[in-house]
Design a protein around this motif. Structure first.
Motif, short mmCIF file in Angstrom:
data_model
loop_
_atom_site.label_atom_id
_atom_site.label_comp_id
_atom_site.label_asym_id
_atom_site.label_seq_id
_atom_site.Cartn_x
_atom_site.Cartn_y
_atom_site.Cartn_z
N PHE A 98 36.44 30.28 48.87
CA PHE A 98 37.20 29.82 47.75
C PHE A 98 36.72 28.26 47.51
N ARG A 99 36.42 27.60 48.86
CA ARG A 99 35.88 26.19 48.74
C ARG A 99 34.67 26.34 47.75
N LEU A 100 33.97 27.19 48.30
CA LEU A 100 32.48 27.44 47.86
C LEU A 100 32.61 27.87 46.26
N LEU A 101 33.37 28.71 45.89
CA LEU A 101 33.78 29.21 44.53
C LEU A 101 34.02 27.93 43.83
N THR A 147 19.97 42.03 54.50
CA THR A 147 21.02 40.98 54.39
C THR A 147 22.40 41.85 54.22
N ARG A 148 23.16 41.18 55.26
CA ARG A 148 24.55 42.09 55.46
C ARG A 148 25.53 41.59 54.48
N PHE A 149 26.45 42.35 54.11
CA PHE A 149 27.59 41.88 53.43
C PHE A 149 28.82 42.24 54.19
N ARG A 150 29.94 41.86 53.61
CA ARG A 150 31.29 41.97 54.33
C ARG A 150 32.42 42.13 53.30
N VAL A 151 33.42 42.56 53.63
CA VAL A 151 34.53 42.78 52.67
C VAL A 151 35.71 42.10 53.33
N LEU A 152 36.38 41.11 52.78
CA LEU A 152 37.44 40.57 53.29
C LEU A 152 38.59 40.52 52.42
N LEU A 153 39.98 40.53 53.19
CA LEU A 153 41.08 40.59 52.47
C LEU A 153 41.88 39.42 52.49
N PHE A 154 42.57 38.93 51.44
CA PHE A 154 43.08 37.52 51.25
C PHE A 154 44.38 37.85 50.71
N THR A 155 45.41 37.01 50.84
CA THR A 155 46.69 36.66 50.00
C THR A 155 46.39 36.28 48.72
N SER A 156 47.14 36.38 47.63
CA SER A 156 47.23 35.77 46.36
C SER A 156 47.68 34.52 46.43
N ASP A 157 47.71 33.71 47.30
CA ASP A 157 48.51 32.37 47.33
C ASP A 157 47.47 31.45 46.69
N HIS A 200 54.78 42.74 50.63
CA HIS A 200 55.16 41.86 51.56
C HIS A 200 54.64 40.63 51.50
N TYR A 201 53.62 40.27 50.55
CA TYR A 201 52.95 39.24 50.37
C TYR A 201 53.07 38.39 48.89
N THR A 202 52.73 37.34 48.75
CA THR A 202 52.87 36.60 47.52
C THR A 202 52.21 37.22 46.37
N ASN A 203 53.28 37.35 45.12
CA ASN A 203 52.67 38.00 43.97
C ASN A 203 52.60 39.59 44.23
N GLU A 204 52.82 40.05 45.45
CA GLU A 204 52.92 41.36 45.85
C GLU A 204 51.54 42.30 45.41
N VAL A 205 50.52 41.23 45.54
CA VAL A 205 49.07 41.82 45.60
C VAL A 205 48.13 41.03 46.42
N PHE A 206 47.06 41.84 46.68
CA PHE A 206 46.10 41.13 47.45
C PHE A 206 44.75 40.88 46.60
N LEU A 207 44.07 39.92 47.45
CA LEU A 207 42.43 39.66 46.80
C LEU A 207 41.65 40.39 47.51
#
Length: 239
Positions: A98-101, A147-157, A200-207
């Motif tokens: 997110f810093r990069l974005l 080139t490899r790609f990865r999926v990550l899961l974040f909170t919506s904080d 269980h998390y902020t805004n009840e959704v993930f990123l």
């Protein structure tokens, strides 16, 4: 007889002409027959070694020609306009996504969602995610390397947190979380499972975020409002 090639025919080699001329003039009269045979044996061994060296040189030349042909084929492949010119860089840490974005707006490439993600996902229920890599003209780009790609899961904080394990210590995101781009230009993450509900998390959704592990020139894909519910909720809705 030729002393070099051992051919029975007369030759014009300077060494042979000098030897036989000197021999005819009696300059080598002191040489006994046995000594002459010994000298002939040495010359014969040297000729054998020379022939072996010539054969080895021919084999080396064949191998070099094969390498040259393969190098030309590789050069043609890399120059194909379908392939990008991405230079593999040092992988950046997932926490810097997110810093990069926020710090960059001029990405050379970007990831686009190709599959339809359900509006509601269910805990422990498998799903597939497909993305494509595109240039600034929105054309699919084929990488010249794996080139490899990865999926990550974040909170919506406001400052999203990377989710790795739930309170039970189990991985929240499982399945094919890393993949390479295919020949069709699609990166496919199959049999993925989210082992937690978003309420269980902020805004009840993930990123859900897809990043490239080898280049910061590829803009990460951020899928917002990922709603994950318990599977029991699905059963109640079906009644």
């Amino acid at each position: 007889m030729c002393l070099i090639t051992q051919s029975p025919e007369l030759c014009q080699h300077p060494e042979c002409l000098f030897f036989y001329s000197a021999f005819a003039q009696g300059l080598f009269s002191f040489i006994q027959s046995s000594s002459f045979e010994h000298a002939y044996s040495i010359i014969d061994n040297q000729n054998t070694m020379l022939r072996m060296i010539i054969n080895k040189n021919l084999e080396t030349e064949i191998l070099l020609n094969q390498v040259y042909v393969e190098a030309q084929q590789l050069a043609v492949f890399l120059s194909n306009p379908r392939h990008s010119e991405i230079v593999v860089e040092q992988s950046y840490d997932s926490s810097e996504v997110f810093r990069l974005l926020r710090s960059r707006s001029n990405f050379q490439y970007s990831l686009h969602l190709e599959s339809t993600l359900p509006s509601v996902l269910f805990k422990e229920r498998r799903f597939t995610l497909e993305v494509s890599l595109r240039n600034v003209s929105n054309e699919i780009v084929f990488l010249s390397s794996h080139t490899r790609f990865r999926v990550l899961l974040f909170t919506s904080d406001e400052e999203p947190r990377l989710l790795k394990c739930n309170i039970s210590g189990k991985k929240i995101l499982r399945g094919t979380t890393e993949a390479e781009i295919s020949e069709t230009g699609i990166v496919k993450f199959e049999n993925m499972v989210i082992n937690e509900v978003s309420s269980h998390y902020t805004n009840e959704v993930f990123l859900l975020v897809v990043i490239c592990l080898s280049s910061s020139d590829i803009k990460p894909l951020v899928i917002t409002d990922v709603n994950v519910k318990a599977r029991t909720m699905q059963k109640k809705n079906q009644k």
